[in-house]
Write a protein that holds these residues in place. Structure first.
Motif, PDB file in Angstrom:
ATOM      1  N   SER A 693       2.888   7.081  27.810  1.00  0.00           N
ATOM      2  CA  SER A 693       1.941   7.775  26.927  1.00  0.00           C
ATOM      3  C   SER A 693       2.639   8.654  25.905  1.00  0.00           C
ATOM      4  O   SER A 693       2.162   8.801  24.783  1.00  0.00           O
ATOM      5  CB  SER A 693       0.971   8.616  27.755  1.00  0.00           C
ATOM      6  OG  SER A 693       0.245   7.800  28.657  1.00  0.00           O
ATOM      7  N   VAL A 697       1.532   9.006  21.981  1.00  0.00           N
ATOM      8  CA  VAL A 697       0.932  10.232  21.446  1.00  0.00           C
ATOM      9  C   VAL A 697       1.661  10.633  20.170  1.00  0.00           C
ATOM     10  O   VAL A 697       1.047  11.076  19.191  1.00  0.00           O
ATOM     11  CB  VAL A 697       0.973  11.367  22.494  1.00  0.00           C
ATOM     12  CG1 VAL A 697       0.594  12.702  21.856  1.00  0.00           C
ATOM     13  CG2 VAL A 697       0.042  11.051  23.654  1.00  0.00           C
ATOM     14  N   ILE A 741      -6.945   9.650  20.388  1.00  0.00           N
ATOM     15  CA  ILE A 741      -6.204   9.850  21.639  1.00  0.00           C
ATOM     16  C   ILE A 741      -6.972   9.276  22.819  1.00  0.00           C
ATOM     17  O   ILE A 741      -6.403   8.628  23.707  1.00  0.00           O
ATOM     18  CB  ILE A 741      -5.912  11.356  21.847  1.00  0.00           C
ATOM     19  CG1 ILE A 741      -4.896  11.832  20.800  1.00  0.00           C
ATOM     20  CG2 ILE A 741      -5.392  11.617  23.254  1.00  0.00           C
ATOM     21  CD1 ILE A 741      -4.684  13.336  20.789  1.00  0.00           C
ATOM     22  N   GLY A 745      -5.662   6.370  24.919  1.00  0.00           N
ATOM     23  CA  GLY A 745      -5.441   6.700  26.322  1.00  0.00           C
ATOM     24  C   GLY A 745      -6.049   5.669  27.251  1.00  0.00           C
ATOM     25  O   GLY A 745      -5.427   5.267  28.248  1.00  0.00           O
ATOM     26  N   ALA A 749      -3.687   3.451  29.537  1.00  0.00           N
ATOM     27  CA  ALA A 749      -3.853   3.630  30.982  1.00  0.00           C
ATOM     28  C   ALA A 749      -4.089   2.300  31.674  1.00  0.00           C
ATOM     29  O   ALA A 749      -3.515   2.031  32.739  1.00  0.00           O
ATOM     30  CB  ALA A 749      -5.008   4.593  31.255  1.00  0.00           C
TER      31      ALA A 749
END
Length: 767
Positions: A693, A697, A741, A745, A749
Motif C-alpha cells: 500500500s 499511496v 484512496i 485501498g 487489499a
C-alpha cells in the motif's frame, strides 16, 4: 482466462462509453442541422437586451427592402395548446403559428400535403406524424377539422415527420398565420404583437454581412430609429443553441464548452482503458517469459514475436469492439432516457460514426498493443528460461507512471462530478428569494370568472393560499422600457412587469424593504402605482429603499409612482443576473392562478381544484405545473451533463481500478518469494498489505498534485458560464483524494490479501 476477461471487459466499457459520448456530443453540436442551415439566419433585436423575438412589422418590410432574400418567415411559439378533435380534447406541446414561408425555409419531411400551400390559407393546420396518429388513429387526417382553443376550426392540410429532438424550434403542429392576421399589428415596430421569431433564407453564395450592413438604413427608413440605440443582429441558425446572450429562446442555450468537456471525458476514458490494457498485458508477460525464451531458442526473431503479440491484441480489441458497439446500442435503446437523450441506436451505422469506430479501434490497437508487444519480444532467452524478467522490472517505473496518469484522470473526474453536483444543488435548493414549495400554477382562460374561482378554491380544506397574476415569480411574461431623466437615466432600460393581486407577495413570501405592497384599486383608477425590486431601484440611481418610495419614473411611456421596494428574487435561471422588475395591479391580464397546497393530501386537493376549474371552464382542460418543477426545467441541460458525468466518471474509475489491479498483480508476482519468506518469518497479513500500500499511496499523492490544479482550472472555467455559482472550496479536493484512496485501498487489499494467503511452501517451491 482472468487476464483476457479483464482486458476485454475494460476495453468494452471504454469503447461503449466513448461511442455514447461521441453520439451525445455530435447530436448536441449538430443542433439545427437542416439542409439549408448555412443559409438560414434569425433576425433578432438588440435595443436594451438581446431578444430573440422581433415585432411582426419586421418581416413584411424585409421582404420589400431586401428583395434578394429567397424567403422571410415569422413564427410564434406556444408551449401548450388545447385542441378538440370530434368530442375529444387534448393539450399538447410545441404549437406554432407560422406563415406559408416557414416550410420553404426548413426542410421538413412531408408525408402528406404541399409545403408551398399548406399554410397559405386561413384556418389551416399541419400536424406531425405523432399527433396525426394520436388524434386520428390509422385514418387519413387530411381534410379533417381540429378546433384550436375553442376559437378556430382549422382544416388539416399537411402531415410532416417528427422533427429531430436537436432543434431550437421544436414543432408538433403549425397553424397558419393567416388565421389570426386580422388580430395583429403589422405596422408598428414597437407593439404588443412582438414575440415572433423571424427567419430569413439567403441566396446561395450570398454573404450575410451585405444584409447586416444595410440594417441601420432599414431601421431609419421604416421607423426613424437611431441605429446606435436599436440594432437587428442577424444570427446564424446554427448559433442559436449556443448563444447565451439572448432571452426568450424556446430551449435554454448551453455553452459549447460543456460538450467539449464531455468529449474530453470520452478521451480520458479511452486513454484509461488503454493504460489498463498495457498494465494488464505487461503483468501477464511474466507468465509468458519462458514461452518467449523457448520460441527465440527455436529461431523466432523479434519481428515475428511483435506481429504475434499485436495479432493477439487485435483479436482482443475486436472482441471488445463488437461487445462495446452492442453495449452502446443497448444503452441508447433502453437507458437513454436516464440521461435525457433521444438518439436512435441506428446512428451507430452512419458513415461518420463507423469512421469514428474504426479510428478508435486502430488507436486502441496501436496504443494498447505496441508497448506490451515490444516488452514481451525483448526478453533474452537465458534470462527468460531462468525466470529473470529484469526488463519488465526495469519497466515498472513506466507502469507506475501510467497508474499515476490513471489516478490523475480519476481524480479530475471525481472533482468535476463533485463540483457539478454542488452547482446543481445550488440551482435547485438555494434561496431564490420566494417560496416555491407545494405551489402549483395554471393558466385561467376567463378573467371575468377569476374572483369567483379564487373564492371557491379558498373554501377547499387543502388550499392554504391563492393568488392571481400575469405570472408566478419564475414565469417571465412581459417586458417594457423605462427611463428616469430626473435621476440621470436618460436612455431607456428594460424591466420585467408582473401584474399581481393583493395576495401575491404574502403567498410567495416576497420580502418588502420599504413602503407598501400591491393592493386592489378600483377600475376607474388608471394610475401606475408600482412596487419595484432592488435592481430597478439601483438602475434609477437610488440607493435607499426609503428614499425610493414616492418617487416617479417613466415606464412604458407613462408615469409610474413607486409605492414600495421589495428584495430581489431570481426570476430566471442562474445563467443570468437578476433583472429589474416592477409589480402593479391590473386584473385585466391575470392569466395565471397559483395555489399553495397544505401538505398531507396534495393529490386529493389537486383533484378538487381540477373539479372547481372544470365547473367554471367546461370547454377547457385543466393543466397545472408545480412551481419547483418549472424552475428545475431551467437546468435540463445541466442535469443531463451532471447525470452523464456521474455515469461516465464511474466507468472511467472502474476501468482505472482494473489497471491498478494489473499493477498489483504484477508486483505480487514479482515478490512471490519475498511474501513467502516474510510469512515463514511470522509477518502478519496486515503488514504485507501495508508493504504494497505504501508505494501506491505515494502514487495517489503524486496524481493528486497533477489533478488538483487541472481540475480547478477546468471546473472554474465551467462555473464562469453562470451569473451565480458556487465557490470551489478545499473540501472538494479533500473528498476527491479520500475517494481515490478508498477506491485504491479496496483494489489493493483484494489482490494483496489473495497473494498473502498463498501457502509459503508453494511460493518458495519454484526456482
Amino acid at each position: 482466462m482472468s487476464y483476457a476477461f479483464l482486458n476485454v471487459f475494460g476495453l468494452t466499457l471504454g469503447i461503449a462509453a466513448c461511442l455514447v459520448i461521441f453520439l451525445i456530443v455530435r447530436n448536441e453540436l449538430n443542433y439545427d442541422n437542416y439542409a439549408k442551415a448555412d443559409r438560414i439566419y434569425r433576425v433578432t433585436l438588440n435595443a436594451i437586451d438581446f431578444n430573440s423575438n422581433v415585432s411582426l412589422a419586421v418581416a413584411p418590410k424585409m421582404r420589400t427592402d431586401f428583395p434578394e432574400l429567397e424567403q422571410v418567415s415569422q413564427v410564434l411559439y406556444s408551449n401548450k395548446l388545447m385542441v378538440k378533435v370530434d368530442n375529444k380534447r387534448f393539450r399538447d406541446n410545441d404549437f406554432v403559428i407560422a406563415d406559408a414561408h416557414l416550410p420553404q425555409i426548413f426542410d421538413f419531411q412531408w408525408i402528406a400535403g404541399d409545403p408551398k400551400t399548406a399554410l397559405a390559407e386561413p384556418n389551416t393546420i399541419v400536424l406531425n406524424e405523432t399527433l396525426a396518429k394520436k388524434y386520428f388513429g390509422n385514418s387519413d387526417p387530411m381534410g379533417r377539422i381540429i378546433n384550436v382553443e375553442n376559437q378556430i376550426n382549422a382544416k388539416v392540410t399537411g402531415v410532416i415527420k417528427d422533427i429531430p429532438a436537436n432543434r431550437s424550434l421544436p414543432i408538433q403542429m403549425m397553424l397558419s398565420l393567416e388565421s389570426i392576421k386580422n388580430q395583429l399589428n403589422l405596422k408598428e415596430f414597437w407593439n404588443i404583437g412582438g414575440g415572433f421569431f423571424t427567419f430569413i433564407l439567403l441566396p446561395k453564395n450570398y454573404a450575410v454581412q451585405r444584409i447586416q450592413a444595410r440594417i441601420p438604413e432599414f431601421l431609419h427608413k421604416n421607423w426613424a430609429l437611431n441605429p446606435k440605440e436599436v440594432r437587428l443582429p442577424i444570427q446564424p441558425l446554427r448559433d442559436i443553441h449556443f448563444d447565451q446572450r439572448y432571452i426568450n429562446n424556446v430551449i435554454t442555450p448551453v455553452s459549447k464548452d460543456t460538450y467539449y468537456a464531455l468529449f474530453g471525458v470520452a478521451l480520458l476514458i479511452i486513454v484509461t482503458a488503454c493504460i489498463n490494457f498495457v498494465n494488464l498485458a505487461t503483468a501477464q508477460a511474466i507468465k509468458r517469459a519462458k514461452e518467449v525464451g523457448v520460441r527465440k531458442v527455436l529461431g523466432a526473431n523479434r519481428s515475428q514475436l511483435i506481429k504475434q503479440f499485436l495479432g493477439e491484441t487485435s483479436v482482443l480489441v475486436f472482441i471488445a469492439l463488437v461487445l462495446g458497439v452492442g453495449l452502446a446500442a443497448f444503452f441508447l435503446s433502453t437507458a437513454g432516457n436516464w440521461i435525457n437523450i433521444k438518439i436512435d441506436a441506428a446512428e451507430l451505422a452512419q458513415p461518420m460514426v463507423i469512421g469514428w469506430i474504426a479510428g478508435i479501434t486502430l488507436a486502441v490497437i496501436l496504443i494498447a498493443g505496441l508497448y506490451p508487444a515490444f516488452v514481451q519480444s525483448a526478453f533474452q532467452p537465458v534470462d527468460s528460461l531462468k525466470n529473470k524478467t529484469g526488463g519488465i522490472a526495469r519497466g515498472f517505473t513506466l507502469r507506475k507512471g501510467l497508474v499515476v496518469a490513471q489516478f490523475a484522470i480519476s481524480q479530475i473526474l471525481i472533482v468535476g462530478t463533485l463540483i457539478v453536483a454542488h452547482q446543481m444543488d445550488y440551482f435547485e435548493n438555494q434561496d431564490l428569494g420566494f417560496n416555491k414549495e407545494s405551489v402549483i400554477s395554471f393558466y385561467t382562460p376567463d378573467s371575468k370568472k377569476e374572483d369567483v374561482f379564487k373564492q371557491e378554491l379558498l373554501k377547499l380544506p387543502g388550499v392554504e393560499q391563492v393568488t392571481l397574476s400575469s405570472g408566478a415569480p419564475s414565469y417571465n411574461t412581459q417586458f417594457t422600457s423605462f427611463s428616469a431623466p430626473a435621476f440621470g437615466l436618460t436612455k431607456d432600460d428594460v424591466t420585467e412587469v408582473k401584474d399581481v393581486d393583493e395576495n401575491y407577495f404574502d403567498m410567495f413570501g416576497l420580502k418588502m424593504l420599504a413602503g407598501e405592497k400591491i393592493t386592489r384599486k378600483p377600475p376607474a383608477d388608471t394610475s401606475q402605482k408600482v412596487v419595484v425590486n432592488e435592481t430597478l431601484m439601483h438602475k434609477l440611481n437610488i440607493n435607499s429603499p426609503d428614499k425610493a418610495v414616492g418617487q416617479h419614473f417613466t415606464m412604458n411611456g407613462r408615469l409610474a409612482s413607486i409605492i414600495g421596494v421589495m428584495q430581489d428574487f431570481q426570476s430566471e435561471s442562474k445563467h443570468k443576473k437578476r433583472r429589474a422588475c416592477a409589480f402593479m395591479y391590473n386584473p385585466g391580464v391575470f392569466f395565471m392562478a397559483s395555489v399553495k397546497i397544505r401538505p398531507g393530501a396534495i393529490n386529493k386537493t389537486i383533484d378538487q381544484i381540477s373539479k372547481e376549474w372544470a365547473a367554471l371552464n367546461p370547454n377547457n382542460l385543466f393543466d397545472y405545473q408545480f412551481l419547483d418543477e418549472h424552475i428545475a426545467s431551467f437546468y435540463t441541460q445541466e442535469q443531463k451533463v451532471y447525470t452523464a458525468f456521474k455515469l461516465f466518471s464511474g466507468i472511467a474509475i472502474l476501468i482505472g481500478c482494473l489497471g491498478l489491479y494489473g499493477l498489483i498483480m504484477f508486483a505480487a508476482a514479482q515478490r512471490t518469494r519475498e511474501i513467502g519468506i516474510r510469512k515463514v518469518l511470522g509477518a502478519p497479513i496486515a503488514s504485507i498489505v501495508g508493504l504494497f500500500s505504501k508505494e501506491f499511496v505515494l502514487l495517489i499523492a503524486i496524481a493528486f498534485l497533477i489533478a488538483a490544479p487541472l481540475g480547478y482550472y477546468m471546473m472554474n472555467n465551467w462555473l464562469n458560464n453562470y451569473a451565480y455559482h458556487i465557490t470551489i472550496g478545499p473540501w472538494t479536493f479533500v473528498l476527491a483524494i479520500i475517494a481515490s484512496i478508498i477506491i485504491a485501498g479496496i483494489t489493493i487489499a483484494y489482490q494483496t490479501i489473495k497473494a498473502a494467503l498463498v501457502n509459503p511452501v508453494k511460493s518458495l517451491r519454484s526456482e
